[in-house]
Motif scaffolding. Structure first.
Motif, PDB file in Angstrom:
ATOM      1  N   THR A   1       0.826  -1.208   0.000  1.00  0.00           N
ATOM      2  CA  THR A   1       0.000   0.000   0.000  1.00  0.00           C
ATOM      3  C   THR A   1       0.857   1.253   0.000  1.00  0.00           C
ATOM      4  O   THR A   1       0.553   2.223  -0.703  1.00  0.00           O
TER       5      THR A   1
ATOM      6  N   PRO B   1      -0.574   3.044  -3.414  1.00  0.00           N
ATOM      7  CA  PRO B   1      -1.888   3.181  -2.772  1.00  0.00           C
ATOM      8  C   PRO B   1      -3.056   3.183  -3.757  1.00  0.00           C
ATOM      9  O   PRO B   1      -4.197   2.981  -3.354  1.00  0.00           O
TER      10      PRO B   1
ATOM     11  N   SER C   1      -6.501   2.190  -1.219  1.00  0.00           N
ATOM     12  CA  SER C   1      -5.961   2.470   0.121  1.00  0.00           C
ATOM     13  C   SER C   1      -6.950   3.292   0.944  1.00  0.00           C
ATOM     14  O   SER C   1      -7.141   3.043   2.138  1.00  0.00           O
TER      15      SER C   1
END
Length: 88
Positions: free
Chosen positions: A13, A17, A68
């Protein structure tokens, strides 16, 4: 080897993201509450990440949020709405 799925998902992430989200107990719990899963979990395998990221990417595609951001929102929902302890 030596890195758990939640930590690996956090690294992915941080690196991308727009494609990944952090998987943890709270994210799974929120998706469980939304009837995506039949049971709660406290530990995860790679297949669990693939299940979650598929759902999160679909949510992201339907909104203006990144995977994310969806993951963080699912986490926050559990923080605000959980009754009782995080771990039994």
């Amino acid at each position: 080897m030596g890195v758990g799925i939640p930590t690996a998902s956090a690294i992915l992430t941080a690196l991308d993201p727009q494609k990944h989200c952090v998987i943890d107990t709270r994210v799974w719990a929120t998706l469980y509450q939304l009837n995506y899963f039949e049971q709660e979990k406290e530990s995860f395998k790679a297949d669990d990440y693939f299940e979650i990221i598929k759902i999160v990417r679909k949510m992201a595609a339907q909104t203006n949020f990144s995977p994310s951001q969806i993951g963080y929102a699912l986490f926050a929902y559990d923080v605000l709405n959980r009754e009782g302890n995080l771990h039994s």
